[in-house]
Design an enzyme around this catalytic site. Structure first.
Site, PDB file in Angstrom:
ATOM      1  N   HIS A 103       0.841  -1.098  -0.043  1.00 59.99           N
ATOM      2  CA  HIS A 103      -0.129   0.189   0.029  1.00 59.99           C
ATOM      3  C   HIS A 103       0.817   1.246   0.166  1.00 59.99           C
ATOM      4  CE1 HIS A 103      -2.899   2.902   1.839  1.00 59.99           C
ATOM      5  NE2 HIS A 103      -3.805   2.027   1.409  1.00 59.99           N
TER       6      HIS A 103
ATOM      7  N   ASP B  77       2.421  -5.133   7.971  1.00 63.03           N
ATOM      8  CA  ASP B  77       1.153  -4.203   7.823  1.00 63.03           C
ATOM      9  C   ASP B  77      -0.079  -4.888   7.844  1.00 63.03           C
ATOM     10  OD1 ASP B  77      -1.105  -2.857   6.817  1.00 63.03           O
ATOM     11  OD2 ASP B  77       0.048  -2.083   5.173  1.00 63.03           O
TER      12      ASP B  77
ATOM     13  N   GLN C 170      -5.427  -5.128   6.604  1.00 60.49           N
ATOM     14  CA  GLN C 170      -6.411  -6.025   6.027  1.00 60.49           C
ATOM     15  C   GLN C 170      -6.211  -7.568   6.695  1.00 60.49           C
ATOM     16  OE1 GLN C 170      -8.665  -4.723   4.188  1.00 60.49           O
ATOM     17  NE2 GLN C 170      -7.471  -2.825   3.241  1.00 60.49           N
TER      18      GLN C 170
ATOM     19  N   LYS D 113     -11.134  -0.081  10.350  1.00 59.28           N
ATOM     20  CA  LYS D 113     -11.276  -1.462   9.438  1.00 59.28           C
ATOM     21  C   LYS D 113     -11.656  -2.696  10.178  1.00 59.28           C
ATOM     22  CE  LYS D 113      -7.654  -0.138   6.180  1.00 59.28           C
ATOM     23  NZ  LYS D 113      -8.257   0.673   5.057  1.00 59.28           N
TER      24      LYS D 113
ATOM     25  N   CYS E 135      -4.645   2.764  -3.449  1.00 65.54           N
ATOM     26  CA  CYS E 135      -3.415   3.023  -2.956  1.00 65.54           C
ATOM     27  C   CYS E 135      -2.385   1.834  -3.481  1.00 65.54           C
ATOM     28  CB  CYS E 135      -3.490   3.359  -1.610  1.00 65.54           C
ATOM     29  SG  CYS E 135      -4.572   4.693  -1.119  1.00 65.54           S
TER      30      CYS E 135
END
Ligand code: PMP
Length: 410
Positions: free
Chosen positions: A126, A203, A206, A229, A368
């Site tokens: 991202h 990261d 998600q 999220k 992104c």
């Protein structure tokens, strides 16, 4: 394992019954961008403002003590939620995943990286990771390398083994790709990074919302995620870091609340997490994030993961039945609950706009991940992303809207 009671779950998300025009109920398939917020998390925010509201940092009065305690405990809760045994000393509250990345890139990278050092990313990063490390590398003279993504949308681990080496100081990778849905082999990458005395940052933007994460099992040094999220509020996120690393790292922002002793010419820092949380923090948001963690655990992350897998398998089955649809990323049984695709001859923005006419909310664009889209050979894609409250009927509405677009543009 009992399936989710979707009817009961949806009752906790009144926004899902919203009329978004012409009497149409929203079909919300943009969960990778932000998830909806259940009543009990909204209540946690409003209960805080109605009943507790005060500044933290251990004021002497009752409300401040109560707010401080709840905010500190929320750190422990989120540490536990991602499998960090060190509690709040390993959990910094940030604004979002982006801030977690910047905190480490500035606090560690800007000081430690030098010409000749290498930061290894992936082609599916991202922008929050890619741009951050790219710019810190420019300022320090370090190089950035990218692990390639193969035809099937998986990381090329052969290539990873080639480029992670003695000069690698940081490996920073998405746990789950927000464009391809690929679930990356973080534990293997952590082993590889550590073999070369490099750090690894995953990261988890998600990942944390959709399946259970254990940072210690993964073996990562740093791990970031966003509240918005994972059924939590906006404006709050978490950064996990190994206790000794966070203790040794310099702060990224300066100000009140993060100091121990201040003199006119020098300052010493408070302990973690305060050292990294300058100024008045997002107190209501932090407390409500802990409520979101409780909510996800009460529903059961394994059940959520299973439900999303069923939805994505169903969606991909249906999308694959058309030969004018190109799908990006790995097979359904390897991916998280999202799918990006293009319909031949229709720009993703036009497709999303027609879907919007049918109250179907998806995301068009580069998500992104512009460099990844260059690799995929397209400027944009349409992304449908699922969460615990979505249904197969909603997937059918997505497909019906695609049929409509196909007819309109034929
Ligand atoms: N990384 C990934 C993989 C993401 O999907 C996102 C959100 N789209 C981010 C980072 C950035 O999250 P935030 O905007 O909450 O900082």
């Amino acid at each position: 394992e009992e399936p989710l009671d979707i009817g009961r779950i949806r009752d906790e998300f009144p926004i899902l019954e919203r009329d978004v025009g012409d009497g149409q109920r929203v079909v919300y398939l943009d969960n990778a961008a932000t998830s909806q917020t259940p009543d009990r998390v909204v209540d946690a925010m409003s209960d805080y403002y109605r009943g507790t509201n005060a500044n933290v940092h251990r004021g002497i009065h009752h409300l401040s003590q109560e707010a401080s305690l709840a905010y500190e405990n929320a750190h422990d809760r989120l540490a536990e939620f991602v499998g960090a045994s060190g509690g709040r000393e390993e959990m910094v509250f940030t604004k979002n995943t982006t801030e977690g990345l910047n905190l480490v890139a500035y606090g560690w990278g800007l000081r430690e990286l030098k010409p000749g050092d290498e930061v290894v990313l992936t082609e599916m990063e991202h922008h929050s990771s890619l741009v951050t490390w790219q710019q810190i590398a420019k300022r320090t003279g370090a190089d950035v390398k990218f692990i390639e993504v193969d035809e099937a949308g998986r990381l090329d681990m052969e290539h990873a083994r080639e480029i992670i080496g003695p000069n690698t100081e940081m490996v920073s990778v998405a746990h789950v790709s927000n464009t391809l849905g690929t679930v990356n082999p973080i534990a293997d990458l952590a082993d590889l990074a550590h073999e070369h005395d490099s750090f690894i940052f995953a990261d988890g933007a998600q990942a944390v919302p959709h399946h259970s994460v254990d940072v210690e099992e993964l073996g990562v040094d740093f791990y970031a995620f966003s509240g918005h999220k994972m059924c939590g509020p906006t404006g709050i996120g978490g950064l996990y870091g190994k206790k000794e690393l966070l203790a040794a790292m310099e702060p990224f922002m300066y100000g009140g609340g993060m100091v121990r002793k201040v003199e006119f010419d020098r300052t010493t820092w408070a302990d973690v997490p305060e050292k990294f949380e300058a100024g008045t923090p997002p107190i209501a948001e932090g407390i409500a994030l802990a409520e979101a963690a409780d909510y996800l655990d009460d529903v059961g992350l394994d059940r959520i993961e299973h439900h999303e897998r069923e939805l994505v398998e169903y969606a991909m089955d249906r999308l694959e039945s058309f030969d004018d649809i190109e799908i990006y990323g790995p097979p359904a049984d390897e991916r998280a609950g999202l799918v990006s695709f293009n319909l031949d001859g229709v720009h993703a923005h036009d497709l999303a706009s027609i879907m919007n006419d049918h109250a179907v909310a998806i995301r068009p664009g580069d998500h992104c991940t512009q460099p990844l889209h260059d690799v995929l050979g397209t400027a944009a894609s349409a992304r449908a992303s699922f969460y615990l409250y979505n249904t197969k009927d909603e997937v059918d509405e997505l497909i019906a809207a695609i049929d409509e677009a196909r007819e309109l543009f034929a």
